[in-house]
Motif scaffolding. Structure first.
Motif, short mmCIF file in Angstrom:
data_model
loop_
_atom_site.label_atom_id
_atom_site.label_comp_id
_atom_site.label_asym_id
_atom_site.label_seq_id
_atom_site.Cartn_x
_atom_site.Cartn_y
_atom_site.Cartn_z
N ASP A 270 0.82 -1.21 0.00
CA ASP A 270 0.00 0.00 0.00
C ASP A 270 0.86 1.27 0.00
N GLN A 271 2.15 1.13 -0.29
CA GLN A 271 3.04 2.29 -0.32
C GLN A 271 3.73 2.41 -1.68
N CYS A 272 3.98 3.65 -2.05
CA CYS A 272 4.69 3.90 -3.31
C CYS A 272 6.20 3.74 -3.10
N PHE A 273 6.93 3.69 -4.22
CA PHE A 273 8.36 3.47 -4.15
C PHE A 273 9.06 4.53 -3.31
N HIS A 274 8.71 5.80 -3.52
CA HIS A 274 9.43 6.86 -2.80
C HIS A 274 9.12 6.81 -1.30
N GLN A 275 7.95 6.26 -0.95
CA GLN A 275 7.63 6.10 0.47
C GLN A 275 8.46 4.96 1.09
N LEU A 276 8.63 3.88 0.34
CA LEU A 276 9.49 2.79 0.80
C LEU A 276 10.93 3.27 0.95
N GLU A 301 21.99 11.62 2.07
CA GLU A 301 22.38 12.59 1.05
C GLU A 301 21.48 12.47 -0.18
N LEU A 302 21.19 11.25 -0.58
CA LEU A 302 20.32 11.06 -1.74
C LEU A 302 18.93 11.59 -1.47
N ASN A 303 18.43 11.35 -0.27
CA ASN A 303 17.09 11.83 0.09
C ASN A 303 17.03 13.36 0.10
N ALA A 304 18.09 13.98 0.60
CA ALA A 304 18.13 15.45 0.67
C ALA A 304 18.11 16.06 -0.73
N ILE A 341 11.18 13.37 -8.95
CA ILE A 341 9.92 13.42 -9.70
C ILE A 341 8.82 12.66 -8.96
N LEU A 342 9.16 11.46 -8.45
CA LEU A 342 8.17 10.67 -7.72
C LEU A 342 7.73 11.38 -6.44
#
Length: 364
Positions: A270-276, A301-304, A341-342
């Protein structure tokens, strides 16, 4: 022992491309328990009676000596392991000088260990390549009255460095069963890091004597299995290209193609890729998330960077179902773009930057 100029030029030409011995590149270890010691062990593998018969049939049908076949198979394996197209290893030759009287009657005395340089030609057929190799070996035998010490001086390898780390020898029983009687010779052990031996009893037996301070047992066993696989390919598929010969055993193919591809894993549906991804950032923020060339990014760093891009895209009006085209080479930035983008709610649309300009314009 003096050598004539023709022999000297022959060996200089053979050795000129080598500045280091051909490395096996697999199974090499550095163990403190063997520091300063050389302890040798043996592992062997018995080839089935069926394949031994296939080998005998191959020798009879194509007039390729069994020593040529085994040296060719070892050359192929060395090339696979080292990544080199041209490999160098040792083998046993009769050291008799045809100019000396009565040397043909001397047995188990004048055997010499000399190097062989073999060029792998991936697009050539097994049979034609082995025929060329047999011709080269016959030519080499015309120049075999020379010592390893003399060859060392003719080579480009530094003093004290072995010309080769592996050697192939055939025991006299194998010669007696496959070759004319006048070619029979025996071999006395000389310790190299890896020595491949072959004998008949009555099936063909492949044996590897190895330095335990340099190689582990499992790798040597795998080496024997790879030798067997290549040998089977050679004697059963003589018209096959060298590049198409199988190397992996059945169990290795099962492991690589089936077991390692069994990557199914349970994850929240029930979660999208960016949420995972965000959840993974919370679990291990400082772990490496991306590596490209010599650059890397942690999950934090990637998340930021992805968040920064997502805010920018949202400011431009990107939201649910809005396509965002990404035209960029493979890079860290490409992954940042995908995640950004996601996170913004948009749709990631990659296009290939190598496309012609007209094609890119049409897609856009």
């Amino acid at each position: 022992m003096d050598i004539n100029n023709t022999t000297k030029v022959f060996w200089q030409q053979m050795l000129k491309d080598f500045t280091a011995p051909t490395s096996l590149g697999v199974g090499q270890i550095s163990s403190s328990s063997f520091a300063g010691k050389k302890q040798y062990a043996d592992e062997q593998l018995t080839i089935s009676a069926t394949i031994t018969a296939e080998l005998q049939s191959f020798v009879s049908q194509y007039q390729i000596n069994v020593d040529t076949i085994l040296q060719g198979v070892w050359a192929l394996l060395l090339s696979y392991y080292s990544g080199d197209e041209k490999v160098l290893f040792g083998t046993a030759f009769s050291g008799r000088n045809s100019e000396l009287p009565n040397t043909e009657s001397v047995v188990n005395f004048l055997t010499n260990i000399l190097p062989i340089a073999v060029l792998i030609k991936p697009e050539e057929t097994v049979l034609s390549w082995l025929q060329e190799l047999q011709t080269e070996l016959a030519n080499l035998r015309q120049h075999n009255y020379i010592s390893l010490a003399q060859l060392q001086k003719l080579s480009n390898l530094p003093s004290g460095v072995l010309l080769f780390e592996s050697c192939v020898v055939l025991e006299d029983t194998l010669f007696a069963n496959f070759l004319p009687a006048q070619n029979v010779q025996t071999w006395e052990p000389i310790n190299f890091p890896v020595t491949v031996k072959a004998k008949l009893n009555p099936e063909l037996i492949l044996q590897i004597n190895y330095d335990r301070s340099q190689f582990d047992r499992i790798s040597i066993i795998r080496m024997l299995e790879h030798l067997q696989t290549l040998l089977i390919g050679v004697v059963t598929q003589p018209e096959q290209k060298l590049s198409a010969l199988p190397l992996l055993t059945d169990s290795e193919q099962q492991q690589i193609l089936v077991e390692w591809n069994n990557t199914n894993a349970k994850y929240p549906q029930d979660q999208c890729f960016h949420q995972l991804f965000a959840a993974q950032v919370e679990r291990s923020p400082n772990a490496t998330a991306l590596i490209f060339a010599e650059k890397l990014l942690t999950y934090r760093e990637l998340n930021a960077k992805a968040n920064q891009l997502a805010h920018y895209l949202q400011a431009l009006g990107v939201g649910a179902e809005i396509p965002v085209v990404v035209c960029v080479e493979r890079s860290l930035e490409m992954i940042v773009g995908l995640l950004g983008i996601l996170k913004a709610g948009g749709v990631y649309v990659p296009i290939d930057p190598t496309y012609p300009f007209e094609r890119l314009s049409f897609v856009l």
